[in-house]
Enzyme design. Structure first.
Site, PDB file in Angstrom:
ATOM      1  CG  ASN A  44      29.105  -1.283 -25.209  1.00 25.57           C
ATOM      2  OD1 ASN A  44      29.772  -1.475 -26.000  1.00 25.57           O
ATOM      3  ND2 ASN A  44      28.802  -2.337 -24.604  1.00 25.57           N
ATOM      4  CD  GLU A  46      29.618  -3.377 -20.119  1.00 24.53           C
ATOM      5  OE1 GLU A  46      30.348  -3.900 -19.306  1.00 24.53           O
ATOM      6  OE2 GLU A  46      28.554  -3.557 -20.860  1.00 24.53           O
ATOM      7  CB  CYS A  55      23.700   2.696 -25.129  1.00 32.09           C
ATOM      8  SG  CYS A  55      22.722   1.571 -23.995  1.00 32.09           S
ATOM      9  CD  GLU A  57      22.420   1.937 -29.657  1.00 31.96           C
ATOM     10  OE1 GLU A  57      23.339   2.082 -28.445  1.00 31.96           O
ATOM     11  OE2 GLU A  57      21.697   1.058 -29.641  1.00 31.96           O
ATOM     12  CB  CYS A  89      18.208   0.089 -24.533  1.00 33.28           C
ATOM     13  SG  CYS A  89      19.017   1.710 -23.913  1.00 33.28           S
ATOM     14  CB  CYS A  92      19.469   4.259 -27.051  1.00 31.07           C
ATOM     15  SG  CYS A  92      21.078   4.120 -26.193  1.00 31.07           S
TER      16      CYS A  92
HETATM   17  N1  THU Z   1      23.975  -1.823 -24.976  1.00 31.69           N
HETATM   18  C1  THU Z   1      24.273  -0.739 -26.100  1.00 31.69           C
HETATM   19  O1  THU Z   1      25.289   0.017 -26.273  1.00 31.69           O
HETATM   20  N2  THU Z   1      23.401  -0.356 -26.786  1.00 31.69           N
HETATM   21  C2  THU Z   1      22.304  -1.097 -26.831  1.00 31.69           C
HETATM   22  O2  THU Z   1      21.227  -0.776 -27.757  1.00 31.69           O
HETATM   23  C3  THU Z   1      21.857  -2.039 -26.054  1.00 31.69           C
HETATM   24  C4  THU Z   1      22.749  -2.434 -24.854  1.00 31.69           C
HETATM   25  C5  THU Z   1      25.254  -2.068 -24.202  1.00 31.69           C
HETATM   26  C6  THU Z   1      25.098  -1.733 -22.767  1.00 31.69           C
HETATM   27  C7  THU Z   1      25.881  -2.574 -21.822  1.00 31.69           C
HETATM   28  O3  THU Z   1      27.246  -2.227 -22.068  1.00 31.69           O
HETATM   29  C8  THU Z   1      25.883  -3.705 -22.882  1.00 31.69           C
HETATM   30  O4  THU Z   1      25.385  -3.518 -24.257  1.00 31.69           O
HETATM   31  C9  THU Z   1      24.786  -4.954 -22.367  1.00 31.69           C
HETATM   32  O5  THU Z   1      23.573  -4.226 -21.950  1.00 31.69           O
END
Ligand code: THU
Length: 139
Positions: A44, A46, A55, A57, A89, A92
């Site tokens: 991920n 940010e 994300c 994925e 999520c 994704c």
């Molecule tokens: N996140 C992912 O990378 N994948 C997921 O399936 C769930 C959420 C990340 C996004 C954000 O950086 C952190 O997790 C919290 O939501």
């Protein structure tokens, strides 16, 4: 090339050390296996404009597509900062459905002892816009 789930989870977990998550402090790593056995990882990423977060994925999918791969058999996700296995999520799930078949596997866990395995078709039933997809094996 065959990969067992434990080693793929190890790759996803290792990728978490490269996660860029200074805002949520929630690291996510993904290991994506292409149909020729090549493995791509993602983390991920940010941003201080929070809505721009990518994300793990989708980062793995983008890396794979940039390398010329568009068919994947298995996706393994590590969420070591959670106390339970965290599934992909909604955004994704849509992206995964573009490049994986309903019978392909998605495995997720916060630790090697907590892995949950589901099919893409379970994660994303009633596949939105499936008639628009460029799949060889549409269902
Ligand atoms: N996140 C992912 O990378 N994948 C997921 O399936 C769930 C959420 C990340 C996004 C954000 O950086 C952190 O997790 C919290 O939501």
């Amino acid at each position: 090339m065959q990969h067992d789930i434990a080693s793929l989870f190890g790759l996803a977990l290792d990728a978490c050390s490269r996660s860029y998550a200074p805002y949520s402090r929630f690291r996510v790593g993904a290991a994506l296996v292409a149909d020729d056995g090549t493995v791509f990882t993602g983390v991920n990423v940010e941003n201080r404009s929070f809505g721009l977060t990518i994300c793990a994925e989708r980062a793995a999918v983008a890396s794979a597509v940039a390398a010329g791969k568009t068919h994947f058999k298995t996706l393994v996700i590590a969420t070591p900062d959670a106390s339970y296995p965290v599934s992909p999520c909604g955004a994704c799930r849509q992206v995964i459905s573009e490049f994986m078949e309903p019978e392909d596997s998605v495995v997720f866990g916060n630790s090697i002892d907590s892995l949950v395995s589901v099919k893409v078709g379970e994660l994303f039933p009633h596949d939105a816009l499936h008639d628009l997809a460029h799949r060889e094996h549409q269902s």
